[in-house]
Design a protein around this motif. Structure first.
Motif, PDB file in Angstrom:
ATOM      1  N   THR A 108      14.551  34.732 -41.748  1.00 41.09           N
ATOM      2  CA  THR A 108      14.133  36.120 -41.650  1.00 41.09           C
ATOM      3  C   THR A 108      12.613  36.240 -41.670  1.00 41.09           C
ATOM      4  OG1 THR A 108      14.257  36.394 -44.056  1.00 41.09           O
ATOM      5  CG2 THR A 108      16.212  36.979 -42.799  1.00 41.09           C
ATOM      6  N   ASP A 221      16.102  39.816 -39.397  1.00 41.45           N
ATOM      7  CA  ASP A 221      16.933  38.627 -39.257  1.00 41.45           C
ATOM      8  C   ASP A 221      16.659  37.939 -37.926  1.00 41.45           C
ATOM      9  OD1 ASP A 221      18.848  36.695 -39.454  1.00 41.45           O
ATOM     10  OD2 ASP A 221      20.566  38.040 -39.320  1.00 41.45           O
ATOM     11  N   THR A 227      20.553  39.519 -33.426  1.00 44.98           N
ATOM     12  CA  THR A 227      19.573  39.986 -34.400  1.00 44.98           C
ATOM     13  C   THR A 227      18.160  39.568 -34.001  1.00 44.98           C
ATOM     14  OG1 THR A 227      19.949  38.023 -35.772  1.00 44.98           O
ATOM     15  CG2 THR A 227      21.258  39.976 -36.264  1.00 44.98           C
ATOM     16  N   GLU A 230      17.019  42.312 -31.888  1.00 44.31           N
ATOM     17  CA  GLU A 230      16.681  43.469 -32.711  1.00 44.31           C
ATOM     18  C   GLU A 230      15.301  43.296 -33.346  1.00 44.31           C
ATOM     19  OE1 GLU A 230      19.711  44.029 -35.620  1.00 44.31           O
ATOM     20  OE2 GLU A 230      21.311  44.345 -34.143  1.00 44.31           O
ATOM     21  N   THR A 231      15.025  42.095 -33.836  1.00 44.81           N
ATOM     22  CA  THR A 231      13.721  41.808 -34.423  1.00 44.81           C
ATOM     23  C   THR A 231      12.621  41.907 -33.380  1.00 44.81           C
ATOM     24  OG1 THR A 231      14.670  40.431 -36.157  1.00 44.81           O
ATOM     25  CG2 THR A 231      12.373  40.015 -35.590  1.00 44.81           C
TER      26      THR A 231
END
Length: 330
Positions: A108, A221, A227, A230-231
């Protein structure tokens, strides 16, 4: 301060991108995950960065030497996959009496002000950074009593707490922390054959040590493709960088075009990062990550994640369609 970074692990959820590289070297928003993390740690002016690596350790060493040559880095290989606490324990020879320790896991990217650690830890022995989440059943959570951690529950069935542990830990007494890990390993406290840090922290709490659970601002994440995208969207928000060669193209912000990348006759964006050496022509791309030295021609891409040196070439379609037709191409 000593910073321990366990970067071993196969990164199976990110395959095929981790077949040939360490998972922390996957790119997002124009930088590797590791570069995003290290840039957030630099203000701490740590005395040493202790990397716990696997067989891809040479990749990490080469990357750090190139991107952060001024940092004091050491490397230890985790030869047995015995869990996160075992990985951290391998840093023990580098942690002496009087050293404080920050442990940072690399799945992360965090957003928080780490320079506040002395104030946050003034009346306790350590910090277990957290983030309030809705889907608490997926995480290990911290249970607080009067602002101190009283218990830790792994994937609770009921909302005993929504404060998920984010993989960021600070210990005032680094050497003492390492001794508690050694005790936990010696006692054989495993979960499915692996050693985890919550067992160590609960042993410490049982001995009277106190921990707070400060919330970070954002928990990004990078452990699986969806993810990671998304990041990418989060990190690109408010940033629009076009350093490469862009010809006869429309860029819809936010977009990151790296130095050495070429974009011709395209519509790029929003939320697209294109790494150095890549060539994109005659294409429409949105919400995607294109890694280094790749070639994309005559394609329409959405939510795509392309690794290094990928060649993806399509072709325009020729159609002869009569009145009142319906054609759906998914």
């Amino acid at each position: 301060m000593k910073i321990v970074l366990p970067v071993a692990g196969k990164g199976t959820r990110l395959r095929p991108h981790t077949h040939t590289k360490a998972k922390s070297l996957v790119q997002v928003a124009g930088k590797t995950v590791l570069e995003h993390i290290i840039s957030r740690l630099e203000p701490l002016q740590a005395a040493e960065y202790i990397f716990i690596t696997d067989e891809n350790g040479s990749q990490i060493e080469d990357f750090m030497a190139e991107k952060f040559p001024g940092l004091n880095c050491t490397y230890t290989v985790q030869k047995e996959r015995l869990g996160p606490a075992h990985a951290v324990a391998l840093a023990a020879p580098r942690v002496g009496e009087g050293d404080d320790v920050l442990v940072v896991f690399n799945d992360t990217i965090f957003v928080t002000d780490l320079t506040r650690i002395p104030d946050l830890c003034a009346d306790c022995d350590g910090l277990i950074y957290s983030k309030e989440v809705e889907d608490y059943q997926r995480f290990g959570v911290n249970v607080l009593v009067e602002d101190y951690i009283a218990d830790m529950v792994e994937k609770p069935d009921t909302p005993v707490s929504r404060l998920a542990q984010v993989g960021l830990y600070y210990l005032k007494d680094g050497a003492g922390f390492m001794r508690f890990i050694e005790e936990t390993i010696a006692a054989g406290e495993t979960v499915k054959g692996e050693y985890y840090l919550p067992s160590v922290f609960m042993r410490m709490i049982g001995e009277g040590l106190k921990f707070r659970a400060p919330e970070i601002d954002a928990w990004l994440d990078c452990g699986k493709p969806e993810t990671l995208l998304e990041t990418n969207r989060f990190l690109l928000d408010g940033r629009h960088h076009s350093h490469g060669q862009v010809e006869n193209s429309v860029l819809i912000a936010p977009v990151h075009i790296d130095y050495g990348a070429t974009v011709r006759n395209c519509i790029i964006g929003p939320n697209v990062s294109v790494a150095a050496g890549s060539v994109i022509e005659e294409s429409i791309i949105r919400d995607s990550i294109i890694n280094a030295d790749s070639e994309v021609r005559d394609m329409i891409l959405e939510k795509a994640l392309l690794g290094d040196s990928v060649r993806l070439v399509g072709s325009p379609r020729r159609m002869n369609i009569g009145d009142h037709s319906l054609i759906e191409m998914e």
